[in-house]
Design a protein around this motif. Sequence first.
Motif, PDB file in Angstrom:
ATOM      1  N   ILE A 255      30.265   5.413 -12.885  1.00  0.00           N
ATOM      2  CA  ILE A 255      30.704   4.591 -11.759  1.00  0.00           C
ATOM      3  C   ILE A 255      31.615   3.490 -12.283  1.00  0.00           C
ATOM      4  CG2 ILE A 255      28.737   5.017 -10.225  1.00  0.00           C
ATOM      5  CD1 ILE A 255      27.495   2.412 -11.214  1.00  0.00           C
TER       6      ILE A 255
ATOM      7  N   VAL B 248      26.152   3.957  -5.331  1.00  0.00           N
ATOM      8  CA  VAL B 248      27.265   3.682  -4.413  1.00  0.00           C
ATOM      9  C   VAL B 248      26.728   3.384  -3.013  1.00  0.00           C
ATOM     10  CG1 VAL B 248      29.284   4.706  -3.284  1.00  0.00           C
ATOM     11  CG2 VAL B 248      28.965   4.967  -5.756  1.00  0.00           C
TER      12      VAL B 248
ATOM     13  N   SER C  98      25.114  -0.022  -2.888  1.00  0.00           N
ATOM     14  CA  SER C  98      26.154  -1.051  -2.927  1.00  0.00           C
ATOM     15  C   SER C  98      26.756  -1.265  -1.540  1.00  0.00           C
ATOM     16  CB  SER C  98      27.244  -0.654  -3.916  1.00  0.00           C
ATOM     17  OG  SER C  98      28.337  -1.520  -3.840  1.00  0.00           O
ATOM     18  N   ARG C  99      26.978  -0.175  -0.835  1.00  0.00           N
ATOM     19  CA  ARG C  99      27.614  -0.271   0.481  1.00  0.00           C
ATOM     20  C   ARG C  99      26.644  -0.756   1.557  1.00  0.00           C
ATOM     21  NH1 ARG C  99      31.114   5.297  -0.108  1.00  0.00           N
ATOM     22  NH2 ARG C  99      32.623   4.414  -1.579  1.00  0.00           N
TER      23      ARG C  99
ATOM     24  N   THR D 127      30.915  -4.635  -6.565  1.00  0.00           N
ATOM     25  CA  THR D 127      31.530  -3.504  -5.888  1.00  0.00           C
ATOM     26  C   THR D 127      31.324  -2.304  -6.795  1.00  0.00           C
ATOM     27  OG1 THR D 127      33.189  -4.926  -4.871  1.00  0.00           O
ATOM     28  CG2 THR D 127      33.682  -2.574  -4.971  1.00  0.00           C
TER      29      THR D 127
ATOM     30  N   GLU E  52      31.847   1.851  -7.168  1.00  0.00           N
ATOM     31  CA  GLU E  52      32.566   3.015  -6.666  1.00  0.00           C
ATOM     32  C   GLU E  52      32.431   4.146  -7.669  1.00  0.00           C
ATOM     33  OE1 GLU E  52      36.569   1.623  -6.464  1.00  0.00           O
ATOM     34  OE2 GLU E  52      36.157   0.183  -4.888  1.00  0.00           O
ATOM     35  N   PRO E  53      32.508   5.387  -7.186  1.00  0.00           N
ATOM     36  CA  PRO E  53      32.547   6.484  -8.158  1.00  0.00           C
ATOM     37  C   PRO E  53      33.836   6.360  -8.962  1.00  0.00           C
ATOM     38  CG  PRO E  53      32.341   7.311  -5.892  1.00  0.00           C
ATOM     39  CD  PRO E  53      32.561   5.840  -5.812  1.00  0.00           C
ATOM     40  N   SER E  54      33.787   6.742 -10.225  1.00  0.00           N
ATOM     41  CA  SER E  54      35.020   6.734 -11.031  1.00  0.00           C
ATOM     42  C   SER E  54      35.994   7.731 -10.435  1.00  0.00           C
ATOM     43  CB  SER E  54      34.715   7.133 -12.476  1.00  0.00           C
ATOM     44  OG  SER E  54      33.936   6.160 -13.094  1.00  0.00           O
ATOM     45  N   LYS E  55      37.242   7.364 -10.392  1.00  0.00           N
ATOM     46  CA  LYS E  55      38.258   8.273  -9.854  1.00  0.00           C
ATOM     47  C   LYS E  55      38.453   9.476 -10.763  1.00  0.00           C
ATOM     48  CE  LYS E  55      40.954   4.968  -7.141  1.00  0.00           C
ATOM     49  NZ  LYS E  55      39.944   4.598  -6.284  1.00  0.00           N
TER      50      LYS E  55
END
Length: 117
Positions: free
Chosen positions: A1, A56, A59-60, A72, A74-77
């Motif tokens: 993440i 994730v 977090s949201r 914040t 997020e999944p790694s791109k």
Amino acid sequence: IFVKNLETTVTEDELKDVFIQFVIDGDREKMLIAEHYERGFAFVDLGSQEAVAQAVSASRLEGIKCGEKKLTVEPSKKPVRVSGLRAMSDRRGPGGKGGKGGPGGKGGKGGGKGGGK
């Protein structure tokens, strides 16, 4: 993440304390962190897609705090390879923060053709 909005004073242990709740077997040693605390972010390998989804989602929905800041998450791109995380962490070494700034860019040389007389 990918974790951002980190305090620059956060430690790896503090970050592991925050995210251990999402690791499936609860093994702190399997959690890998490539940190860039001085820039306010880190990459954290939680070991499974299920753990990533839980982090994730948490977090949201509720938010995840570390210190005084809400993180914040997020999944790694891009997929993060374990070997890459280890190499990034090893390069830093103990207490290694910061790095050398690169050489500045070279400005344009101006000019062009023609004189417009």
